[in-house]
Scaffold this motif. Structure first.
Motif, mmCIF file in Angstrom:
data_model
loop_
_atom_site.group_PDB
_atom_site.id
_atom_site.type_symbol
_atom_site.label_atom_id
_atom_site.label_comp_id
_atom_site.label_asym_id
_atom_site.label_seq_id
_atom_site.Cartn_x
_atom_site.Cartn_y
_atom_site.Cartn_z
ATOM 1 N N VAL A 33 0.811 -1.217 0.000
ATOM 2 C CA VAL A 33 0.000 0.000 0.000
ATOM 3 C C VAL A 33 0.848 1.273 0.000
ATOM 4 N N PRO A 34 1.925 1.373 0.806
ATOM 5 C CA PRO A 34 2.720 2.617 0.784
ATOM 6 C C PRO A 34 3.226 2.972 -0.610
ATOM 7 N N TRP A 35 3.602 1.968 -1.385
ATOM 8 C CA TRP A 35 4.075 2.242 -2.741
ATOM 9 C C TRP A 35 2.943 2.757 -3.625
ATOM 10 N N ALA A 36 1.759 2.206 -3.471
ATOM 11 C CA ALA A 36 0.609 2.665 -4.250
ATOM 12 C C ALA A 36 0.288 4.120 -3.938
ATOM 13 N N VAL A 37 0.310 4.466 -2.639
ATOM 14 C CA VAL A 37 0.034 5.841 -2.226
ATOM 15 C C VAL A 37 1.119 6.780 -2.747
ATOM 16 N N LEU A 38 2.388 6.384 -2.609
ATOM 17 C CA LEU A 38 3.499 7.223 -3.054
ATOM 18 C C LEU A 38 3.422 7.490 -4.549
ATOM 19 N N MET A 39 3.147 6.465 -5.338
ATOM 20 C CA MET A 39 3.064 6.649 -6.788
ATOM 21 C C MET A 39 1.866 7.498 -7.176
ATOM 22 N N ALA A 40 0.744 7.327 -6.467
ATOM 23 C CA ALA A 40 -0.451 8.111 -6.772
ATOM 24 C C ALA A 40 -0.235 9.588 -6.455
ATOM 25 N N VAL A 41 0.475 9.867 -5.371
ATOM 26 C CA VAL A 41 0.711 11.257 -4.966
ATOM 27 C C VAL A 41 1.724 11.936 -5.875
ATOM 28 N N THR A 42 2.805 11.246 -6.205
ATOM 29 C CA THR A 42 3.925 11.890 -6.898
ATOM 30 C C THR A 42 3.858 11.787 -8.413
ATOM 31 N N ILE A 43 3.328 10.700 -8.933
ATOM 32 C CA ILE A 43 3.243 10.551 -10.392
ATOM 33 C C ILE A 43 1.931 11.124 -10.906
ATOM 34 N N PHE A 44 0.816 10.688 -10.328
ATOM 35 C CA PHE A 44 -0.523 11.125 -10.710
ATOM 36 C C PHE A 44 -0.680 11.168 -12.231
ATOM 37 N N GLY A 45 -0.403 10.071 -12.846
ATOM 38 C CA GLY A 45 -0.590 9.949 -14.283
ATOM 39 C C GLY A 45 -1.059 8.545 -14.588
ATOM 40 N N GLY A 46 -2.371 8.402 -14.812
ATOM 41 C CA GLY A 46 -2.932 7.066 -14.998
ATOM 42 C C GLY A 46 -2.200 6.230 -16.021
ATOM 43 N N SER A 47 -1.993 6.800 -17.209
ATOM 44 C CA SER A 47 -1.341 6.037 -18.275
ATOM 45 C C SER A 47 0.095 5.703 -17.906
ATOM 46 N N MET A 48 0.828 6.677 -17.350
ATOM 47 C CA MET A 48 2.227 6.424 -17.019
ATOM 48 C C MET A 48 2.356 5.473 -15.845
ATOM 49 N N GLN A 49 1.420 5.520 -14.911
ATOM 50 C CA GLN A 49 1.499 4.594 -13.785
ATOM 51 C C GLN A 49 1.262 3.156 -14.250
ATOM 52 N N PHE A 50 0.369 2.967 -15.206
ATOM 53 C CA PHE A 50 0.167 1.625 -15.746
ATOM 54 C C PHE A 50 1.398 1.170 -16.532
ATOM 55 N N VAL A 51 2.019 2.117 -17.256
ATOM 56 C CA VAL A 51 3.261 1.785 -17.954
ATOM 57 C C VAL A 51 4.340 1.418 -16.949
ATOM 58 N N ALA A 52 4.353 2.124 -15.806
ATOM 59 C CA ALA A 52 5.355 1.853 -14.774
ATOM 60 C C ALA A 52 5.252 0.436 -14.239
ATOM 61 N N LEU A 53 4.060 -0.149 -14.280
ATOM 62 C CA LEU A 53 3.911 -1.538 -13.850
ATOM 63 C C LEU A 53 4.781 -2.459 -14.690
ATOM 64 N N GLY A 54 4.799 -2.185 -15.992
ATOM 65 C CA GLY A 54 5.660 -2.979 -16.872
ATOM 66 C C GLY A 54 7.124 -2.726 -16.610
ATOM 67 N N LEU A 55 7.473 -1.461 -16.327
ATOM 68 C CA LEU A 55 8.865 -1.126 -16.068
ATOM 69 C C LEU A 55 9.360 -1.785 -14.775
ATOM 70 N N LEU A 56 8.478 -1.888 -13.790
ATOM 71 C CA LEU A 56 8.868 -2.496 -12.511
ATOM 72 C C LEU A 56 9.137 -3.990 -12.637
ATOM 73 N N SER A 57 8.558 -4.596 -13.659
ATOM 74 C CA SER A 57 8.750 -6.039 -13.843
ATOM 75 C C SER A 57 9.878 -6.362 -14.815
ATOM 76 N N MET A 58 10.582 -5.304 -15.299
ATOM 77 C CA MET A 58 11.668 -5.495 -16.254
ATOM 78 C C MET A 58 12.997 -5.086 -15.613
#
Length: 230
Positions: A33-58
């Motif tokens: 949960v802390p990571w979800a909150v941190l990314m939502a607060v600082t990135i706040f970009g739906g499309s980029m946050q979904f793209v970041a999911l792929g980046l985190l797994s690479m």
């Protein structure tokens, strides 16, 4: 805040479900949960946050991350240009207003009819803040659910695409003439096969701006419908 809230109700529903989808997918990658909150607060970009999911797994590639982020989010530069007059008086709040520009917030900021007795600055700040809170809340709830409830996540990332479709339909129905929308649809269709998926977004944005200036006389004939088009 009270006047702004009805304008943001569709975003509340969209960001709620889309944020939950992101939080669930993030939790499935092992991030709490802390990571979800941190990314939502600082990135706040739906499309980029979904793209970041792929980046985190690479495997980590800084240059690829930077280029991909610029490609996905380059449209916000053009959003910012058209909001210069609306955000000009925010002073120390301006960085936050810039940070909270999203496709959905931009749509409301450009099309909302603000009554003369409403403080325009307070209205725009309320729209930005409410939408940001909706996204943070959705991501947090999704992460909490993902940690505790098993989900079949197949197709869940389509929620973002579905929200964009709904916004596009609403924008189409809210105006009488559709030349800017047609330009925005045709230019990417031309650029995609020519430049490929990796580069067509940035090229398309430039192409759309050029096309809007070329057709500016026709667009201006649309009156108030096109007041934010160029």
């Amino acid at each position: 805040m009270r006047y702004a809230f009805p304008f943001t109700v569709p975003i509340l529903l969209g960001y709620g479900f889309m944020g939950m989808a992101f939080g669930i997918l993030l939790s499935k990658l092992g991030y709490g949960v802390p990571w979800a909150v941190l990314m939502a607060v600082t990135i706040f970009g739906g499309s980029m946050q979904f793209v970041a999911l792929g980046l985190l797994s690479m495997s980590y590639d800084p240059l690829a991350c930077v280029m991909l982020t610029l490609t996905v989010n380059c449209r916000y530069m053009f959003y910012g240009i058209s909001l210069l007059d609306k955000y000009g008086d925010f002073r120390w709040l301006k960085p936050y207003m810039i940070h909270t520009i999203t496709d959905e917030t931009y749509s409301i900021q450009c099309t909302a009819r603000i009554l003369p007795d409403i403080d325009e600055k307070a209205f725009r700040l309320a729209v930005a803040g409410l939408n940001h809170l909706y996204w943070i809340g959705g991501c947090t709830i999704g992460a909490l659910l993902g940690d505790r409830i098993p989900f079949d996540t197949t197709g869940i990332d389509f929620t973002m695409t579905a929200l964009f479709i709904v916004i596009a339909v609403d924008q189409w129905q809210s105006v009488k003439r559709h030349l800017p929308a047609v330009i925005g649809f045709i230019v990417p269709l031309i650029c995609l096969p020519i430049f490929g998926r990796a580069y067509f977004v940035a090229v398309s944005m430039v192409g759309i701006i050029v096309a809007l200036f070329i057709f500016k006389p026709q667009i201006q004939k649309g009156g108030d419908d096109y007041e934010t088009a160029v």
